[in-house]
Design a protein around this motif. Sequence first.
Motif, short mmCIF file in Angstrom:
data_model
loop_
_atom_site.label_atom_id
_atom_site.label_comp_id
_atom_site.label_asym_id
_atom_site.label_seq_id
_atom_site.Cartn_x
_atom_site.Cartn_y
_atom_site.Cartn_z
N LEU A 1 0.87 -1.31 0.01
CA LEU A 1 0.14 0.06 -0.08
C LEU A 1 1.07 1.30 -0.11
CD1 LEU A 1 -2.96 0.49 0.21
CD2 LEU A 1 -2.79 1.13 2.66
N SER B 1 0.83 5.07 0.66
CA SER B 1 0.01 6.18 1.37
C SER B 1 0.76 7.62 1.11
CB SER B 1 0.20 5.98 2.92
OG SER B 1 -0.66 6.57 3.60
N GLN C 1 -4.47 6.98 -0.38
CA GLN C 1 -4.05 5.39 -0.38
C GLN C 1 -4.20 4.62 -1.74
OE1 GLN C 1 -2.81 6.82 3.05
NE2 GLN C 1 -5.00 6.88 2.59
N ILE C 2 -3.01 4.28 -2.32
CA ILE C 2 -3.36 3.53 -3.45
C ILE C 2 -2.47 2.15 -3.47
CG2 ILE C 2 -2.76 3.63 -6.11
CD1 ILE C 2 -2.40 6.79 -5.23
N PRO C 3 -3.29 1.18 -3.55
CA PRO C 3 -2.61 -0.23 -3.55
C PRO C 3 -1.60 -0.48 -4.51
CG PRO C 3 -4.77 -0.39 -4.37
CD PRO C 3 -4.74 1.06 -4.08
#
Lengths: 139, 139, 139
Positions: free
Chosen positions: C37, C39, C101-103
């Motif tokens: 993840l 952030s 937040q980006i996976p």
Amino acid sequence: MTQHQQTLRISTTGKSLCKITSQVQAVVVQSGVRVGLCSLFLRHTSASLVIQENADPDVLKDLENFFAKLVPEWENYIHSTEGADDMPAHIRTVLTQTSEQIPVANGRLQLGVWQGIYLWEHRQRGSSRELVVHIMGES
Amino acid sequence: MTQHQQTLRISTTGKSLCKITSQVQAVVVQSGVRVGLCSLFLRHTSASLVIQENADPDVLKDLENFFAKLVPEWENYIHSTEGADDMPAHIRTVLTQTSEQIPVANGRLQLGVWQGIYLWEHRQRGSSRELVVHIMGES
Amino acid sequence: MTQHQQTLRISTTGKSLCKITSQVQAVVVQSGVRVGLCSLFLRHTSASLVIQENADPDVLKDLENFFAKLVPEWENYIHSTEGADDMPAHIRTVLTQTSEQIPVANGRLQLGVWQGIYLWEHRQRGSSRELVVHIMGES
């Protein structure tokens, strides 16, 4: 610490809030994580996430009405080739959330009693939306 | 990597921004995490989180005034049984944040010089609000 | 599980959306994290983050126009000593995001096809902005 990443496909109907709490909770169970953090990410720019009241469906209607008025379809948008609802859908997405984070304890999302997770479709037509669920924590 | 989860109870007064930076920083210290991520989650649908200017209190008054005008109490909401301030409180929550993430370094929240963390009470009456603080990182 | 924290400095021009997707992706590569993840945290109260359409630049113009109208500069704000654009910049920040937040999977941000990451400068003059990128996951 462990992690689990999974993509859910969610079918939406046009301009409406679709409750996804139980689908997300099911991924938490599959992950085996007992204490941790569940991160949600919607891979779209004309649909968004909100955490809102899960009891009275009238709240959802009022949200829809408020946003329809706040971001009118027939404004003079420059970006208009994809339909009158497309630019408003982008603006509504910007005003709400693309990602959300919810703590997990005892293997359950630590939502408040009145909180539900919603995917908000902002286009007039529904479609299939991809939501990435990423869970980190201890099993 | 380790994690620490703790719930803070915060008493609010009606329709106001309550600075919670020091309470959150205290949990970071208790967690023992030196480098990591601090995730905040508010378990309510009529109060929200914002990160905003911590210096001039007039900024908070202007925020309150702007939102009072943007989301008027006396609109014709369908959901009205819980009082004239309830549906506006839901909308104001949707327009702001339910979760926030702040990086930690050297055991401290990496907020900018002018940033404070606020819990925004959107109801006319104050109440007791639950904030889950989840910290992940290395000690 | 491992983590990587790095601060990017981004130069902005006044009131515009600055695409930062490639800078953030470069940090993901440097972190060595394959699944995890990412952030993002912006250390400012008059600039913000949004994830929006990366194709048609007219979308960015419409976003700018919409927010200029929604949060007018010449309202009667109490906080006015830092210029007519300062309080509107705070409000615009509150209405959008300070953290995202980006996976990550296969060493890449799992953005949708049309999604770009933007730093939105809300002041009339550009400046140097600090973005903390925090990545957790497995290499």
